[in-house]
Design an enzyme around this catalytic site. Structure first.
Site, PDB file in Angstrom:
ATOM      1  N   ARG A 143     -48.424   3.858  18.214  1.00 53.81           N
ATOM      2  CA  ARG A 143     -47.094   4.080  18.783  1.00 53.81           C
ATOM      3  C   ARG A 143     -47.172   4.500  20.243  1.00 53.81           C
ATOM      4  O   ARG A 143     -46.181   4.497  20.943  1.00 53.81           O
ATOM      5  CB  ARG A 143     -46.390   5.179  18.013  1.00 53.81           C
ATOM      6  N   ARG A 197     -27.021   1.421   6.499  1.00 54.79           N
ATOM      7  CA  ARG A 197     -27.881   2.616   6.467  1.00 54.79           C
ATOM      8  C   ARG A 197     -27.166   3.764   7.167  1.00 54.79           C
ATOM      9  O   ARG A 197     -26.484   3.548   8.168  1.00 54.79           O
ATOM     10  CB  ARG A 197     -29.202   2.315   7.204  1.00 54.79           C
ATOM     11  N   LYS A 220     -38.538  -7.047  13.267  1.00 55.78           N
ATOM     12  CA  LYS A 220     -39.982  -6.935  13.022  1.00 55.78           C
ATOM     13  C   LYS A 220     -40.327  -7.016  11.535  1.00 55.78           C
ATOM     14  O   LYS A 220     -41.276  -7.669  11.138  1.00 55.78           O
ATOM     15  CB  LYS A 220     -40.440  -5.605  13.626  1.00 55.78           C
ATOM     16  N   ARG A 237     -32.883   6.515  19.279  1.00 56.88           N
ATOM     17  CA  ARG A 237     -34.132   5.895  18.802  1.00 56.88           C
ATOM     18  C   ARG A 237     -34.638   4.861  19.792  1.00 56.88           C
ATOM     19  O   ARG A 237     -35.833   4.738  20.045  1.00 56.88           O
ATOM     20  CB  ARG A 237     -33.886   5.211  17.443  1.00 56.88           C
ATOM     21  N   ARG A 279     -26.027  -4.377  10.481  1.00 59.08           N
ATOM     22  CA  ARG A 279     -27.124  -4.464   9.508  1.00 59.08           C
ATOM     23  C   ARG A 279     -26.689  -3.838   8.183  1.00 59.08           C
ATOM     24  O   ARG A 279     -26.087  -2.769   8.158  1.00 59.08           O
ATOM     25  CB  ARG A 279     -28.329  -3.716  10.068  1.00 59.08           C
TER      26      ARG A 279
END
Ligand code: AMP
Length: 218
Positions: free
Chosen positions: A89, A163, A14, A174, A128
């Site tokens: 959200r 991360r 995104k 998540r 990532r």
């Protein structure tokens, strides 16, 4: 350009698409997470009151979000449209957003939902890497998102790192939380005829961007 809402689970790309759309159509990318982090960095009264929520991943109150968002949307750079990321959200926020837009005499515009299956999203999350200095995100398994030089940021030349929250356990939590809270939201915008879905699968960022443009130029 229309006002745009991006809805996507973690690791759907995104952020990359928001950056491309922002550059192509010259409209701002407004992330509610960024708006909140800015308040915290500036140690404003709001910033101090929401610090704990952001640290724990809890949702900040609708009242605060609506206030910050309103202040942002009345700025002149939003007059020709904007990309909203991280809001609404859930169904309740969609209702508040609709009221806010009515007050500002603006329309919801278009909602783009980036659909990705859990397995692909997990794979992408675990591969990532991001630049701790400028925040740019790369992915070692997605063409078009690999850094030009291994482990070095193309933009600022700092060393790239994974991360700390990109672990399988945190990702699964998540992802499930996301699906649960957005199910209603997606149905809501679908029923209003505003929802456009893009299936991310393993497509390159440039190919997804072509699909985004097709929707926006329609
Ligand atoms: P994000 O950058 O979108 O992952 O958001 C980071 C954090 O900001 C979230 O974990 C929440 O604590 C808060 N946040 C961002 N957007 C919202 C929202 N629409 N409603 C409530 N809290 C939010």
């Amino acid at each position: 350009m229309k006002n745009i809402i991006f809805v996507a689970p973690p690791a759907a790309g995104k952020g990359t698409q928001a950056k491309l759309v922002s550059e192509e159509y010259n409209i701002p990318h407004i992330s509610t997470g960024d708006l909140l982090r800015e308040e915290i960095n500036k140690s404003t009264e709001i910033g101090l009151s929401i610090k704990k929520d952001l640290e724990s991943g809890a949702l900040v109150s609708d009242e605060i979000i609506t206030k910050l968002l309103k202040n942002r949307l009345i700025k002149p750079d939003c007059q020709n449209g904007f990309i909203l990321d991280g809001y609404p959200r859930n169904r309740q926020q969609a209702k508040l957003y609709s009221d806010l837009l009515q007050e500002l005499n603006r329309e919801v515009g278009i909602v783009i939902y980036f659909n990705i299956d859990k397995e692909t999203a997990l794979k992408r999350t675990l591969s990532r890497i991001t630049c701790p200095y400028c925040g740019r995100s790369y992915n070692l398994t997605v063409e078009g998102l690999k850094p030009q030089k291994a482990n070095i940021c193309d933009t600022c030349k700092h060393e790239l790192k994974a991360r700390t929250d990109d672990t399988e356990e945190i990702f699964l939590k998540r992802f499930d939380t996301y699906l649960e809270s957005t199910k209603d939201l997606i149905e809501y915008y679908k029923s209003k005829g505003l929802l456009h879905q893009i299936d991310v699968e393993n497509k390159e960022a440039s190919l997804i961007f072509e699909e985004v443009k097709e929707i926006l130029n329609d």
